[in-house]
Scaffold this motif. Structure first.
Motif, mmCIF file in Angstrom:
data_model
loop_
_atom_site.group_PDB
_atom_site.id
_atom_site.type_symbol
_atom_site.label_atom_id
_atom_site.label_comp_id
_atom_site.label_asym_id
_atom_site.label_seq_id
_atom_site.Cartn_x
_atom_site.Cartn_y
_atom_site.Cartn_z
ATOM 1 N N TYR A 161 -0.528 -11.804 11.449
ATOM 2 C CA TYR A 161 -0.093 -13.040 10.840
ATOM 3 C C TYR A 161 1.361 -12.943 10.824
ATOM 4 C CZ TYR A 161 1.430 -11.641 6.115
ATOM 5 O OH TYR A 161 2.281 -11.214 4.831
ATOM 6 N N ASP A 162 1.973 -14.217 10.040
ATOM 7 C CA ASP A 162 3.255 -14.289 10.073
ATOM 8 C C ASP A 162 3.887 -14.302 8.613
ATOM 9 O OD1 ASP A 162 6.024 -15.024 10.196
ATOM 10 O OD2 ASP A 162 5.655 -16.969 10.904
ATOM 11 N N ALA A 163 4.408 -13.245 8.186
ATOM 12 C CA ALA A 163 4.597 -12.956 6.725
ATOM 13 C C ALA A 163 5.761 -14.050 6.479
ATOM 14 C CB ALA A 163 5.249 -11.517 6.731
ATOM 15 N N ALA A 164 6.686 -14.408 7.454
ATOM 16 C CA ALA A 164 7.952 -15.275 6.887
ATOM 17 C C ALA A 164 7.198 -16.454 6.140
ATOM 18 C CB ALA A 164 8.494 -15.847 8.122
ATOM 19 N N ALA A 165 6.092 -17.062 6.492
ATOM 20 C CA ALA A 165 5.461 -18.277 5.715
ATOM 21 C C ALA A 165 4.652 -18.024 4.598
ATOM 22 C CB ALA A 165 4.638 -19.207 7.025
ATOM 23 N N ASP A 166 4.615 -16.718 4.221
ATOM 24 C CA ASP A 166 3.933 -16.403 3.360
ATOM 25 C C ASP A 166 4.530 -16.530 1.644
ATOM 26 O OD1 ASP A 166 2.069 -15.262 1.264
ATOM 27 O OD2 ASP A 166 1.602 -13.682 2.685
ATOM 28 N N PRO A 167 4.090 -17.382 0.908
ATOM 29 C CA PRO A 167 4.615 -17.320 -0.436
ATOM 30 C C PRO A 167 4.581 -16.080 -1.335
ATOM 31 C CG PRO A 167 2.688 -18.573 -0.516
ATOM 32 C CD PRO A 167 3.114 -18.047 0.957
ATOM 33 N N PHE A 168 3.783 -15.362 -1.012
ATOM 34 C CA PHE A 168 3.377 -14.116 -1.863
ATOM 35 C C PHE A 168 3.189 -12.975 -1.032
ATOM 36 C CE2 PHE A 168 1.537 -11.130 -4.734
ATOM 37 C CZ PHE A 168 1.846 -11.754 -6.143
ATOM 38 N N PRO A 169 4.181 -12.447 -0.087
ATOM 39 C CA PRO A 169 3.814 -11.675 0.967
ATOM 40 C C PRO A 169 3.438 -10.308 0.388
ATOM 41 C CG PRO A 169 6.343 -11.851 0.853
ATOM 42 C CD PRO A 169 5.396 -12.719 -0.076
ATOM 43 N N VAL A 170 2.342 -9.772 0.803
ATOM 44 C CA VAL A 170 1.755 -8.464 0.508
ATOM 45 C C VAL A 170 1.691 -7.431 1.672
ATOM 46 C CG1 VAL A 170 -0.357 -7.271 -0.551
ATOM 47 C CG2 VAL A 170 0.236 -9.421 -1.579
ATOM 48 N N THR A 171 2.293 -6.519 1.469
ATOM 49 C CA THR A 171 2.308 -5.438 2.284
ATOM 50 C C THR A 171 0.950 -4.566 2.493
ATOM 51 O OG1 THR A 171 4.777 -4.695 2.062
ATOM 52 C CG2 THR A 171 3.489 -3.270 3.347
ATOM 53 N N GLY A 172 0.421 -4.197 1.343
ATOM 54 C CA GLY A 172 -0.902 -3.471 1.360
ATOM 55 C C GLY A 172 -1.128 -3.282 -0.051
ATOM 56 N N TRP A 173 -2.255 -2.187 -0.120
ATOM 57 C CA TRP A 173 -2.590 -1.628 -1.410
ATOM 58 C C TRP A 173 -1.557 -0.389 -1.748
ATOM 59 C CZ3 TRP A 173 -6.932 -3.775 -2.867
ATOM 60 C CH2 TRP A 173 -7.888 -4.423 -1.787
ATOM 61 N N ASP A 174 -1.224 -0.373 -2.860
ATOM 62 C CA ASP A 174 -0.502 0.544 -3.713
ATOM 63 C C ASP A 174 -1.260 1.823 -4.421
ATOM 64 O OD1 ASP A 174 2.530 1.508 -4.200
ATOM 65 O OD2 ASP A 174 1.330 1.550 -6.141
ATOM 66 N N ALA A 175 -1.966 1.452 -5.362
ATOM 67 C CA ALA A 175 -2.756 2.255 -6.021
ATOM 68 C C ALA A 175 -3.940 1.445 -6.713
ATOM 69 C CB ALA A 175 -1.833 2.937 -7.043
ATOM 70 N N VAL A 176 -4.962 2.474 -6.975
ATOM 71 C CA VAL A 176 -6.206 1.884 -7.803
ATOM 72 C C VAL A 176 -6.023 2.741 -9.276
ATOM 73 C CG1 VAL A 176 -8.697 1.659 -8.115
ATOM 74 C CG2 VAL A 176 -7.658 1.078 -5.808
ATOM 75 N N VAL A 177 -5.848 2.091 -10.270
ATOM 76 C CA VAL A 177 -5.451 2.708 -11.538
ATOM 77 C C VAL A 177 -6.706 2.736 -12.436
ATOM 78 C CG1 VAL A 177 -4.110 2.994 -13.481
ATOM 79 C CG2 VAL A 177 -3.120 2.164 -11.565
ATOM 80 N N TRP A 178 -7.278 3.955 -12.855
ATOM 81 C CA TRP A 178 -8.554 3.998 -13.409
ATOM 82 C C TRP A 178 -8.087 4.304 -15.040
ATOM 83 C CZ3 TRP A 178 -13.447 3.700 -10.945
ATOM 84 C CH2 TRP A 178 -13.331 3.940 -9.732
ATOM 85 N N ALA A 179 -9.110 3.805 -16.056
ATOM 86 C CA ALA A 179 -9.136 4.424 -17.465
ATOM 87 C C ALA A 179 -10.313 5.314 -17.531
ATOM 88 C CB ALA A 179 -9.184 3.154 -18.382
ATOM 89 N N VAL A 180 -10.304 6.589 -17.643
ATOM 90 C CA VAL A 180 -11.490 7.340 -17.734
ATOM 91 C C VAL A 180 -11.683 8.147 -18.995
ATOM 92 C CG1 VAL A 180 -11.706 7.544 -15.170
ATOM 93 C CG2 VAL A 180 -10.409 9.211 -16.639
ATOM 94 N N GLY A 181 -12.890 8.659 -19.370
ATOM 95 C CA GLY A 181 -12.925 9.220 -20.505
ATOM 96 C C GLY A 181 -12.402 10.705 -20.568
#
Length: 392
Positions: free
Chosen positions: A26-46
């Protein structure tokens, strides 16, 4: 197409990612909100201390960073774990007044933040603000001896947020405020990448959130499952999939539909206390080894009846796959084929005390889909577990 910092650290290349998670050009130049990829999944745990050990010992993740009272964080402890390009951040409250602890009281173990790596935080936030998004953290820099990270955050369904991260000027173990930390000696990777994250929302709200991702984040509609596509004799749901331009970030969004009994989405919404992330699909290049390893370590998977594998229609539809069908049957692994190829997948039982969050393991061979041919078998398996819990 740009690799994220985690993909580079995992020594993955674009060809490997295309197979693992089904990337497209895909062409990132035409994307108004370009996303490179996942950074982290943040959890709240007990109990973050014990949960971090669990993910190391059972899921083979590597502990790489830590924040807590010893580092000046009096509110909570946070452990950062990695497997390939997948990063989990596990937060557990220390201060009794911590919002992490309150979030856990409301929802149980669950995902609070699906953070995304972006090349330009300010550009993304400016677009999101113009389109009406709720900005929960304005763009700002955080800095330490390893460099500077630019961050912001926007609200999405329920109490979930997307933190937007530009770490192009940073080489530390995670973020400023964290220190490098090691734990159990890691063995071979069990999974290499994050394929998709599924969100469950209330009845009648799915299209609203599809529009949010289309309008706010420039995501495209990738698939739609309604009516008989995604129903059993007793329960039903509706699902639409939105994806970033390169398909690296994919969000299936589910809402309940009227049926004779309560669907898995109804059960989730009740026990989670509202909308949230239902499951994460973890991509592996050897699902047989992954399932064997996890089952030997005590992970429980949803069961599949023998009739699934002996069904002539299934055998005719899937054709040849890389392993004999008997090998899949012995492990309960599902298989599906579409016009682009096939995939292998299996689902764990809920990973916590509440019947909410679970994992999917997925091995793609060209397929860009989500196993639509397996929906009925999967949902019937979930219904059997719901009945055992008395929630069906």
């Amino acid at each position: 197409m740009t690799l994220t910092s985690d993909e580079k650290l995992a020594d993955l290349d674009l060809d490997q990612l295309r197979q693992l998670v089904g990337l497209v050009e895909y062409d990132a130049a035409a994307d108004p909100f370009p996303v490179t990829g996942w950074d982290a999944v943040v959890w709240a745990v007990g109990n973050a201390t014990q949960t971090a050990l669990f993910y190391q010992a059972v899921y083979g993740m590597e502990l790489v960073a830590y924040s807590g009272p010893e580092t000046g964080n009096r509110d909570h402890q946070a452990y950062v774990l990695r497997s390939g390009a997948v990063r989990f951040v596990l937060k557990g409250g220390v201060d009794p007044a911590s919002e992490v602890m309150e979030h856990h009281r409301r929802h149980g173990d669950g995902i609070v933040d699906i953070a995304l790596e972006v090349p330009d935080v300010d550009r993304c936030v400016d677009h999101a603000r113009r389109e009406g998004a709720t900005i929960v953290e304005e763009p700002h820099d955080v800095t330490d001896e390893h460099g500077t990270v630019r961050m912001a955050a926007i609200a999405t369904y329920g109490e979930t947020r997307h933190t937007l991260v530009d770490r192009s000027r940073y080489d530390g173990p995670y973020l400023p405020g964290f220190v490098a930390r090691s734990g159990v000696t890691p063995g071979p990777r069990i999974f290499q990448a994050l394929d998709h994250v599924v969100g469950n929302v209330e009845l009648g709200r799915m299209d609203q959130w599809v529009d949010f991702y289309n309008r706010i984040m420039g995501f495209t509609n990738m698939a739609e499952f309604v009516g008989e596509d995604i129903a059993t004799e007793y329960s039903a749901l509706m699902s639409k999939v939105v994806a970033s331009g390169n398909h690296r970030v994919k969000f299936p969004l589910n809402e309940p539909a009227v049926g004779k009994k309560r669907s898995q989405i109804d059960e989730y919404l009740e026990f989670y206390g509202g909308p949230g992330a239902q499951h994460l699909a973890l991509a592996t290049n050897d699902i047989l080894r992954t399932v064997d390893t996890l089952r030997a370590r005590g992970v429980e998977f949803l069961s599949t009846p023998d009739s699934y594998y002996s069904d002539p229609a299934l055998r005719a539809r899937i054709g040849e796959v890389r392993v004999p069908i008997e090998e899949l049957a012995s492990r309960g692994i599902l298989v599906d084929r579409d016009e682009d190829g096939y995939l292998l997948q299996i689902f764990t039982k809920p990973i916590g005390d509440r019947p909410t969050v679970f994992f999917e393991l997925i091995e793609r061979h060209g397929s860009l889909g989500f196993g639509a041919g397996n929906f009925q078998a999967l949902f019937e398996a979930i219904e059997r577990e719901q009945a055992r819990r008395g929630n069906f």
